[in-house]
Design an enzyme around this catalytic site. Structure first.
Site, PDB file in Angstrom:
ATOM      1  N   ASN A  64       0.843  -1.195   0.000  1.00  0.00           N
ATOM      2  CA  ASN A  64       0.000   0.000   0.000  1.00  0.00           C
ATOM      3  C   ASN A  64       0.875   1.240   0.000  1.00  0.00           C
ATOM      4  O   ASN A  64       2.083   1.155   0.245  1.00  0.00           O
ATOM      5  CB  ASN A  64      -0.889  -0.010   1.252  1.00  0.00           C
ATOM      6  CG  ASN A  64      -1.874  -1.148   1.244  1.00  0.00           C
ATOM      7  OD1 ASN A  64      -2.640  -1.326   0.311  1.00  0.00           O
ATOM      8  ND2 ASN A  64      -1.814  -1.978   2.281  1.00  0.00           N
ATOM      9  N   CYS A  73      -4.257  -8.494  -4.094  1.00  0.00           N
ATOM     10  CA  CYS A  73      -4.700  -7.273  -4.762  1.00  0.00           C
ATOM     11  C   CYS A  73      -5.382  -7.655  -6.075  1.00  0.00           C
ATOM     12  O   CYS A  73      -4.715  -8.180  -6.980  1.00  0.00           O
ATOM     13  CB  CYS A  73      -3.488  -6.379  -5.032  1.00  0.00           C
ATOM     14  SG  CYS A  73      -3.918  -4.827  -5.796  1.00  0.00           S
ATOM     15  N   GLY A  74      -6.675  -7.418  -6.154  1.00  0.00           N
ATOM     16  CA  GLY A  74      -7.442  -7.864  -7.314  1.00  0.00           C
ATOM     17  C   GLY A  74      -7.153  -7.050  -8.556  1.00  0.00           C
ATOM     18  O   GLY A  74      -6.826  -7.590  -9.619  1.00  0.00           O
ATOM     19  N   ASN A  75      -7.256  -5.719  -8.463  1.00  0.00           N
ATOM     20  CA  ASN A  75      -6.940  -4.894  -9.638  1.00  0.00           C
ATOM     21  C   ASN A  75      -5.466  -5.068  -9.999  1.00  0.00           C
ATOM     22  O   ASN A  75      -5.094  -5.111 -11.172  1.00  0.00           O
ATOM     23  CB  ASN A  75      -7.226  -3.416  -9.332  1.00  0.00           C
ATOM     24  CG  ASN A  75      -8.707  -3.143  -9.232  1.00  0.00           C
ATOM     25  OD1 ASN A  75      -9.497  -3.635 -10.041  1.00  0.00           O
ATOM     26  ND2 ASN A  75      -9.119  -2.382  -8.239  1.00  0.00           N
ATOM     27  N   HIS A 164     -11.899  -7.596   4.662  1.00  0.00           N
ATOM     28  CA  HIS A 164     -12.872  -6.593   4.203  1.00  0.00           C
ATOM     29  C   HIS A 164     -14.090  -6.601   5.114  1.00  0.00           C
ATOM     30  O   HIS A 164     -14.512  -7.676   5.556  1.00  0.00           O
ATOM     31  CB  HIS A 164     -13.331  -6.913   2.776  1.00  0.00           C
ATOM     32  CG  HIS A 164     -12.240  -6.838   1.760  1.00  0.00           C
ATOM     33  ND1 HIS A 164     -11.946  -5.694   1.059  1.00  0.00           N
ATOM     34  CD2 HIS A 164     -11.328  -7.768   1.352  1.00  0.00           C
ATOM     35  CE1 HIS A 164     -10.918  -5.922   0.258  1.00  0.00           C
ATOM     36  NE2 HIS A 164     -10.516  -7.177   0.423  1.00  0.00           N
ATOM     37  N   GLU A 213      -9.528   1.964   1.685  1.00  0.00           N
ATOM     38  CA  GLU A 213      -8.565   0.865   1.759  1.00  0.00           C
ATOM     39  C   GLU A 213      -7.616   1.008   2.945  1.00  0.00           C
ATOM     40  O   GLU A 213      -7.107   2.104   3.212  1.00  0.00           O
ATOM     41  CB  GLU A 213      -7.723   0.807   0.475  1.00  0.00           C
ATOM     42  CG  GLU A 213      -8.406   0.137  -0.668  1.00  0.00           C
ATOM     43  CD  GLU A 213      -7.406  -0.321  -1.712  1.00  0.00           C
ATOM     44  OE1 GLU A 213      -6.256  -0.611  -1.362  1.00  0.00           O
ATOM     45  OE2 GLU A 213      -7.803  -0.362  -2.900  1.00  0.00           O
ATOM     46  N   ARG A 214      -7.384  -0.108   3.593  1.00  0.00           N
ATOM     47  CA  ARG A 214      -6.335  -0.194   4.624  1.00  0.00           C
ATOM     48  C   ARG A 214      -5.027   0.254   3.989  1.00  0.00           C
ATOM     49  O   ARG A 214      -4.637  -0.273   2.964  1.00  0.00           O
ATOM     50  CB  ARG A 214      -6.241  -1.645   5.074  1.00  0.00           C
ATOM     51  CG  ARG A 214      -5.066  -1.997   5.908  1.00  0.00           C
ATOM     52  CD  ARG A 214      -5.079  -3.460   6.333  1.00  0.00           C
ATOM     53  NE  ARG A 214      -4.867  -4.387   5.226  1.00  0.00           N
ATOM     54  CZ  ARG A 214      -4.647  -5.690   5.429  1.00  0.00           C
ATOM     55  NH1 ARG A 214      -4.675  -6.183   6.656  1.00  0.00           N
ATOM     56  NH2 ARG A 214      -4.457  -6.514   4.405  1.00  0.00           N
ATOM     57  N   CYS A 222     -11.346  -1.251  -5.969  1.00  0.00           N
ATOM     58  CA  CYS A 222     -10.663  -2.289  -5.186  1.00  0.00           C
ATOM     59  C   CYS A 222     -11.230  -3.632  -5.640  1.00  0.00           C
ATOM     60  O   CYS A 222     -12.432  -3.888  -5.450  1.00  0.00           O
ATOM     61  CB  CYS A 222     -10.927  -2.053  -3.693  1.00  0.00           C
ATOM     62  SG  CYS A 222     -10.137  -3.272  -2.636  1.00  0.00           S
ATOM     63  N   GLY A 223     -10.369  -4.443  -6.256  1.00  0.00           N
ATOM     64  CA  GLY A 223     -10.849  -5.707  -6.830  1.00  0.00           C
ATOM     65  C   GLY A 223     -11.280  -6.697  -5.770  1.00  0.00           C
ATOM     66  O   GLY A 223     -12.378  -7.264  -5.830  1.00  0.00           O
ATOM     67  N   THR A 224     -10.437  -6.884  -4.749  1.00  0.00           N
ATOM     68  CA  THR A 224     -10.815  -7.800  -3.676  1.00  0.00           C
ATOM     69  C   THR A 224     -12.024  -7.256  -2.931  1.00  0.00           C
ATOM     70  O   THR A 224     -12.911  -8.022  -2.527  1.00  0.00           O
ATOM     71  CB  THR A 224      -9.646  -7.989  -2.685  1.00  0.00           C
ATOM     72  OG1 THR A 224      -9.127  -6.691  -2.315  1.00  0.00           O
ATOM     73  CG2 THR A 224      -8.529  -8.829  -3.291  1.00  0.00           C
ATOM     74  N   GLY A 225     -12.096  -5.918  -2.831  1.00  0.00           N
ATOM     75  CA  GLY A 225     -13.255  -5.294  -2.170  1.00  0.00           C
ATOM     76  C   GLY A 225     -14.535  -5.487  -2.957  1.00  0.00           C
ATOM     77  O   GLY A 225     -15.615  -5.694  -2.389  1.00  0.00           O
TER      78      GLY A 225
HETATM   79  N1  LIG Z   1      -6.700  -2.366  -4.210  1.00  0.00           N
HETATM   80  C1  LIG Z   1      -6.539  -3.783  -3.969  1.00  0.00           C
HETATM   81  C2  LIG Z   1      -6.727  -4.172  -2.550  1.00  0.00           C
HETATM   82  C3  LIG Z   1      -5.619  -3.690  -1.725  1.00  0.00           C
HETATM   83  C4  LIG Z   1      -5.805  -4.204  -0.351  1.00  0.00           C
HETATM   84  C5  LIG Z   1      -4.906  -3.497   0.594  1.00  0.00           C
HETATM   85  N2  LIG Z   1      -5.367  -2.145   0.848  1.00  0.00           N
HETATM   86  C6  LIG Z   1      -4.808  -4.266   1.876  1.00  0.00           C
HETATM   87  O1  LIG Z   1      -5.465  -5.301   1.993  1.00  0.00           O
HETATM   88  O2  LIG Z   1      -4.042  -3.823   2.734  1.00  0.00           O
HETATM   89  C7  LIG Z   1      -7.452  -4.614  -4.827  1.00  0.00           C
HETATM   90  O3  LIG Z   1      -7.729  -4.199  -5.955  1.00  0.00           O
HETATM   91  O4  LIG Z   1      -7.852  -5.718  -4.375  1.00  0.00           O
END
Ligand SMILES: N[C@H](CCC[C@H](N)C(=O)O)C(=O)O
Length: 277
Positions: A64, A73-75, A164, A213-214, A222-225
């Site tokens: 980060n 990280c999804g994206n 999340h 995001e953390r 945020c892909g995982t989000g």
């Molecule tokens: N932007 C990212 C997630 C970053 C996650 C990160 N902020 C953490 O888990 O510390 C995505 O596209 O999934």
């Protein structure tokens, strides 16, 4: 030392990508925060490094903008796979990527011979609080009420390899995430902090989402989000199992199929450059 980098983005969630196989990339907080700074550095939501893997095709490490390392990280992984193909590190169209949260399988997507994005097997969503981690007095946290600043929020907490918590709201526009986001990011419920998604359900196949995001603050996507938001919407009965997620930077297609989550979306080169350190 001169380091070659590529600036890439997935729906505006932008990272600085380094080939860490043919270059030695610093991974300390000072370096990452400096290059991520949008005034004194290259500017990004963080840094992603391509590394060799002794188990799979390649290994991804993602940081980060505050220098903290994330599990997934999804994206980023869509751009990671495009980087590998574009820089001729592999000619495979399906890549097995080692991440800190395990194996992810990425299928590159092409248009007129150019890689434009990827479809990613994002793995199984995790609900057990202990595995997220989340300190809560129930096994799972699904639509559980919590008071923050005298306001009641309902949290659905899910790990996609990174933590999340998803909160459903009636109107995303009025939220002041700069105030609200840190209250969840630093909440004692989440010993390793948390990425917080605010979701407005439009219909059973379309949701809108903003994310705090953390370690990076509000990002364009945020892909995982988006995966966590889709699964939380499905779990709570608001949507079906295939959903378009509208983020500030654009849309992702997310599907829950046979216990795993599939994410499809774009990956874009912005520019390449060299930095002296
Ligand atoms: N932007 C990212 C997630 C970053 C996650 C990160 N902020 C953490 O888990 O510390 C995505 O596209 O999934």
């Amino acid at each position: 030392m001169r380091l070659h980098f590529t600036k890439m983005e997935g729906l505006g969630n932008d990272y600085i990508y380094f080939d860490g196989i043919n270059q030695k990339i610093p991974m300390d907080k000072e370096f990452i925060t400096k290059i991520s700074d949008r005034h004194f550095g290259i500017g990004s939501d963080g840094m992603i490094v391509i590394l060799a893997s002794d188990k799979y095709d390649f290994k991804m490490r993602m940081f980060n903008l505050d220098g903290s390392e994330a599990m997934m990280c999804g994206n980023g992984i869509r751009c990671f796979a495009k980087f590998i193909y574009d820089h001729k590190l592999s000619d495979k169209h399906v890549l097995k990527i080692e991440t800190k949260s395990g194996l992810r399988i990425v299928e590159l997507l092409f248009e007129d011979g150019r890689c434009i994005g990827a479809k990613v097997n994002m793995g199984k969503p995790i609900l057990r609080c202990k595995e997220i981690p989340c300190i809560y007095d129930k096994e799972k946290m699904i639509n559980e009420a919590m008071i923050v600043d005298d306001h009641e929020y309902h949290l659905t907490t899910i790990s996609m390899g990174n933590p999340h918590t998803v909160i459903f709201v009636d109107d995303l526009e009025i939220l002041d995430l700069a105030v609200l986001g840190p209250k969840f990011e630093h909440h004692e419920l989440f010993p390793e902090s948390v990425n917080t998604e605010f979701v407005q359900v439009v219909n059973e196949q379309y949701i809108k989402m903003r994310v705090w995001e953390r370690g990076s603050g509000e990002t364009m996507a945020c892909g995982t989000g988006a995966c966590a938001s889709m699964y939380a919407s499905y779990l709570n009965g608001y949507t079906k199992d295939k959903v378009i997620v509208q983020l500030l930077g654009g849309c992702l297609e997310i599907e829950y199929l046979d216990g795993i989550i599939m994410m499809s979306g774009p990956a874009v080169n912005v520019f390449e450059g060299i930095i002296e350190i």
